[in-house]
Design an enzyme around this catalytic site. Structure first.
Site, mmCIF file in Angstrom:
data_model
loop_
_atom_site.group_PDB
_atom_site.id
_atom_site.type_symbol
_atom_site.label_atom_id
_atom_site.label_comp_id
_atom_site.label_asym_id
_atom_site.label_seq_id
_atom_site.Cartn_x
_atom_site.Cartn_y
_atom_site.Cartn_z
ATOM 1 N N ASP A 81 0.860 -1.187 0.000
ATOM 2 C CA ASP A 81 0.000 0.000 0.000
ATOM 3 C C ASP A 81 0.902 1.244 0.000
ATOM 4 O O ASP A 81 2.141 1.122 0.065
ATOM 5 C CB ASP A 81 -0.885 -0.100 1.253
ATOM 6 N N HIS A 82 0.285 2.427 0.002
ATOM 7 C CA HIS A 82 0.987 3.723 0.010
ATOM 8 C C HIS A 82 2.497 3.740 0.160
ATOM 9 O O HIS A 82 3.035 3.605 1.252
ATOM 10 C CB HIS A 82 0.496 4.565 1.205
ATOM 11 N N HIS A 194 -8.560 9.175 5.280
ATOM 12 C CA HIS A 194 -7.657 8.211 5.924
ATOM 13 C C HIS A 194 -7.783 8.311 7.444
ATOM 14 O O HIS A 194 -8.045 9.391 7.972
ATOM 15 C CB HIS A 194 -6.201 8.539 5.577
ATOM 16 N N GLY A 195 -7.533 7.209 8.135
ATOM 17 C CA GLY A 195 -7.426 7.265 9.588
ATOM 18 C C GLY A 195 -6.162 8.027 9.958
ATOM 19 O O GLY A 195 -5.149 7.903 9.277
ATOM 20 N N HIS A 231 -9.857 4.438 -0.394
ATOM 21 C CA HIS A 231 -8.985 4.440 0.793
ATOM 22 C C HIS A 231 -9.751 5.060 1.955
ATOM 23 O O HIS A 231 -10.694 5.808 1.756
ATOM 24 C CB HIS A 231 -7.716 5.247 0.530
ATOM 25 N N GLY A 232 -9.311 4.748 3.172
ATOM 26 C CA GLY A 232 -10.007 5.304 4.328
ATOM 27 C C GLY A 232 -11.378 4.668 4.514
ATOM 28 O O GLY A 232 -12.352 5.331 4.854
ATOM 29 N N SER A 234 -12.475 2.568 6.774
ATOM 30 C CA SER A 234 -13.006 2.490 8.143
ATOM 31 C C SER A 234 -13.871 3.713 8.401
ATOM 32 O O SER A 234 -13.459 4.838 8.122
ATOM 33 C CB SER A 234 -11.875 2.478 9.170
ATOM 34 N N ASN A 253 -9.791 -0.101 1.364
ATOM 35 C CA ASN A 253 -8.739 -0.246 2.367
ATOM 36 C C ASN A 253 -9.307 -0.063 3.771
ATOM 37 O O ASN A 253 -10.035 0.896 4.035
ATOM 38 C CB ASN A 253 -7.655 0.802 2.145
ATOM 39 N N ILE A 254 -8.933 -1.000 4.647
ATOM 40 C CA ILE A 254 -9.374 -0.947 6.038
ATOM 41 C C ILE A 254 -8.133 -0.892 6.924
ATOM 42 O O ILE A 254 -7.323 -1.819 6.935
ATOM 43 C CB ILE A 254 -10.218 -2.196 6.394
HETATM 44 ZN ZN LIG Z 1 -4.667 5.223 1.572
#
Ligand SMILES: [Zn+2]
Length: 302
Positions: A81-82, A194-195, A231-232, A234, A253-254
């Site tokens: 990822d990233h 994103h978290g 993404h993000g 959650s 994405n979680i």
């Molecule tokens: Zn991301």
């Protein structure tokens, strides 16, 4: 054995989303894989650069080695990822070397995040990494638009971001980006965040985000048959998640959802196996109740 890219295409066709579970602590890998297998689902186990420095995942090789202990390719694959070109603190990253090392290690898919560059810069960096990934037979994900949240410091109020559409992926840019960058999957900004990964905010409950479905539909059309990624994931309101999946989102994405489960359980019990159990339960919940993909593995990976 199908490649991850082919499994992603099946996910888009059958509208069964593929979750990518981030594992900022190595002991999270085992319970995530177990939950996916027990639920007869298909998912990715993902590792992002911030998790090597701000958490305890150490690095792409360490995560890969841990993953190989539990790997089960009918159910799970690993994903890089990233890897940002410019990181969340504004520093340049030696992204090519990092991604090359992951590809040499055996990652079948990678992500380059050049979204902090201008459009031309993003296209150029993404093209470079896509060519590199393809030379290893791997897939490359890119990001266009600004999925906020990783930066240090306070975010603007969520309602303000959502109402203004600030940072949302631009439709015309999306058409050009897909054509010129040759990326395989595209992370778009349509309302998720994103978290947080730094300061006190990383422990706070995430805001309940929404998705602009009308905008997503336009991006889906603009991107043609390139799978879109959210993404993000959650904390996005469930009805929006399910509608997003119906309208082109093939991978979500979680991160925060299962990371916070791990950290909270570890803090209260000081016992890694209790924290792993918390991750297992939360992962089952994501698969079964949030994304509704239990028993659907064969639809994407027959
Ligand atoms: Zn991301």
């Amino acid at each position: 054995m199908l490649k991850t890219a082919e499994i992603m295409k099946n996910a888009c066709k059958s509208k069964v989303v593929i979750p990518a579970f981030n594992v900022p602590y190595l002991p999270m890998v085992e319970p995530v894989v177990k939950a996916v297998v027990d639920q007869d689902a298909f998912a990715l186990v993902a590792t992002a650069r911030p998790e090597w420095f701000k958490f305890e995942a150490k690095g792409p090789v360490e995560v890969f080695q841990e993953f190989m202990k539990w790997e089960n390719p009918a159910y799970v694959r690993i994903h890089l990822d990233h890897v940002p070109v410019i990181d969340e603190d504004g520093e340049r990253v030696d992204y090519v070397a990092t991604i090359r090392k992951a590809l040499e290690t055996g990652y079948p898919s990678v992500m380059v995040d050049a979204s902090r560059l201008d459009l031309e810069g993003n296209i150029a960096s993404t093209y470079e990494i896509t060519e590199l990934a393809h030379s290893f037979g791997a897939a490359c994900e890119a990001e266009l638009g600004a999925v906020m949240g990783h930066e240090a410091g306070p975010l603007p109020p969520y309602e303000e971001i959502f109402a203004s559409g600030k940072g949302f992926t631009d439709v015309d840019e999306c058409i050009r980006f897909v054509k010129e960058s040759h990326c395989d999957w595209l992370s778009v900004a349509v309302g998720s965040i994103h978290g947080a990964i730094s300061g006190a905010a990383k422990d706070a409950k995430k805001v309940e985000a929404r998705l602009n479905i009308a905008h997503l539909k336009k991006l889906k059309e603009a991107a043609g048959n390139i799978p879109l990624v959210l993404h993000g994931g959650s904390g996005v309101k469930r009805e929006y998640v399910l509608e997003g999946i119906q309208n082109g989102i093939c991978k979500i994405n979680i991160g925060a959802e299962i990371r916070q489960a791990y950290e909270q359980a570890l803090r209260s019990t000081n016992d890694v196996s209790a924290a792993q159990q918390a991750v297992y339960e939360r992962t089952v919940w994501v698969i079964k109740d949030y994304f509704e993909i239990s028993g659907k593995r064969r639809l994407v990976n027959p």
